[in-house]
Design an enzyme around this catalytic site. Structure first.
Site, PDB file in Angstrom:
ATOM      1  N   GLY A 216       4.351 -11.130 -18.067  1.00 31.50           N
ATOM      2  CA  GLY A 216       3.527 -12.155 -18.470  1.00 31.50           C
ATOM      3  C   GLY A 216       2.250 -12.294 -17.525  1.00 31.50           C
ATOM      4  O   GLY A 216       2.114 -11.556 -16.522  1.00 31.50           O
ATOM      5  N   HIS A 217       1.624 -13.290 -17.856  1.00 28.21           N
ATOM      6  CA  HIS A 217      -0.055 -13.174 -16.705  1.00 28.21           C
ATOM      7  C   HIS A 217       0.079 -13.328 -14.917  1.00 28.21           C
ATOM      8  O   HIS A 217       1.336 -14.514 -15.167  1.00 28.21           O
ATOM      9  CB  HIS A 217      -0.969 -14.445 -17.530  1.00 28.21           C
ATOM     10  CG  HIS A 217      -0.439 -15.817 -18.096  1.00 28.21           C
ATOM     11  ND1 HIS A 217      -0.465 -16.269 -19.739  1.00 28.21           N
ATOM     12  CD2 HIS A 217       0.440 -16.199 -17.233  1.00 28.21           C
ATOM     13  CE1 HIS A 217       0.055 -16.907 -19.120  1.00 28.21           C
ATOM     14  NE2 HIS A 217       0.705 -17.656 -18.174  1.00 28.21           N
ATOM     15  N   GLY A 218      -0.803 -13.211 -14.651  1.00 28.84           N
ATOM     16  CA  GLY A 218      -0.089 -13.255 -13.327  1.00 28.84           C
ATOM     17  C   GLY A 218       1.097 -13.060 -12.775  1.00 28.84           C
ATOM     18  O   GLY A 218       0.882 -13.541 -11.643  1.00 28.84           O
TER      19      GLY A 218
END
Length: 298
Positions: A216-218
């Site tokens: 997932g993002h980040g």
């Protein structure tokens, strides 16, 4: 940037206390950036914001409880925050760290003609292998010796969706991805780019990620980790060096997995995991406790 001008453009009613200027957006506990605007819409977050925050979006119920000079009162702080983010996503003064530059590919890299690589904002190091039907989006760095197997997507949009009354809106992602030296990403894995322009999803050197994994993002994955197939890693998860994440594991967003920890097959991780710990089950607990409990049931 001037919050008053932005909210006027978005036709959002607000009450202003103090200065309304900020440089970027970020979550309340972020310490890696300065002079940023955040939101607080729950009382449990009131005492947990970073000293680098310059402006807080909140509601009328919480405003007097937040001891801070610069506050903007709106009906729905969380929704307003992400509407501001989407508004700014294509503005140069917000995405300043992502100026368009021609893609660069290092010496000795073996890139399939059937792959898709953005013409801008991609840096590929030396001796990188990119197989067929790989998609490399903007804002991606792939360091020397990395291997990206067929069907993987690096730097795609993350999943951040907000509900407003009877509709939804998707939050734009304007961050990046950094793939470290000698990382191997196997078939049909998705590494989402970070949400904010100052942030990256990071896979550090010598980590191996198996087939059909979602990062997932980040998220930040350390060195020499092994992530087995069908695993889901939530946004902004931190996995420290030398971790093992077993087949079909799920790690909830915003968690931290300590160095050398083992997430065993099928685990559903809902809280932080300490350094060197081994966890099993749904919801995941210490592996030895899980086995002991399992024996009593049998």
């Amino acid at each position: 940037m001037d919050l008053k001008a932005i909210l006027k453009e978005l036709n959002i009613q607000a009450k202003y206390i103090g200065k309304m200027e900020f440089d970027t957006l970020g979550v309340s506990k972020e310490t890696g950036i300065k002079n940023f605007c955040t939101f607080i819409d729950e009382e449990r977050f009131i005492e947990k914001y970073s000293k680098n925050v310059s402006l807080i979006l909140t509601n009328a119920e919480l405003c007097d409880k937040i001891n801070f000079n610069n506050k903007c009162i709106v009906k729905e702080p969380r929704l307003t925050f992400f509407k501001i983010h989407n508004y700014l996503a294509n503005k140069d003064n917000y995405s300043y760290q992502r100026r368009k530059e021609k893609t660069k590919i290092g010496v000795g890299s073996n890139i399939s003609k059937l792959s898709e690589i953005s013409d801008v904002n991609v840096i590929i190091g030396e001796n990188v292998t990119i197989e067929s039907f790989v998609s490399i989006k903007e804002n991606v760095i792939i360091e020397d010796g990395a291997v990206i197997r067929s069907g993987s997507v690096i730097g795609g949009e993350g999943f951040e969706v907000k509900r407003e009354s009877d509709r939804t809106f998707v939050v734009k992602h304007v961050g990046g991805v950094v793939i470290g030296k000698n990382v191997e990403i196997q078939q049909n894995t998705a590494i989402d780019k970070a949400l904010y322009p100052w942030d990256d999803t990071v896979i550090e050197e010598h980590t191996v990620i198996d087939n059909l994994v979602h990062v997932g993002h980040g998220a930040k994955i350390g060195k020499c980790c092994m992530i087995v197939a069908n695993t889901g890693i939530g946004g902004r998860v931190v996995i420290k060096d030398n971790c093992w994440v077993g087949f079909s594991s799920t790690i909830k967003q915003l968690l931290e997995i300590g160095e050398g920890a083992s997430i065993n097959m099928g685990a559903v991780v809902s809280k932080n995991v300490e350094k060197g710990a081994s966890v099993t089950g749904n919801l995941a607990i210490d592996h030895d406790k899980f086995i002991k409990h399992l024996k009593t049931m049998r």
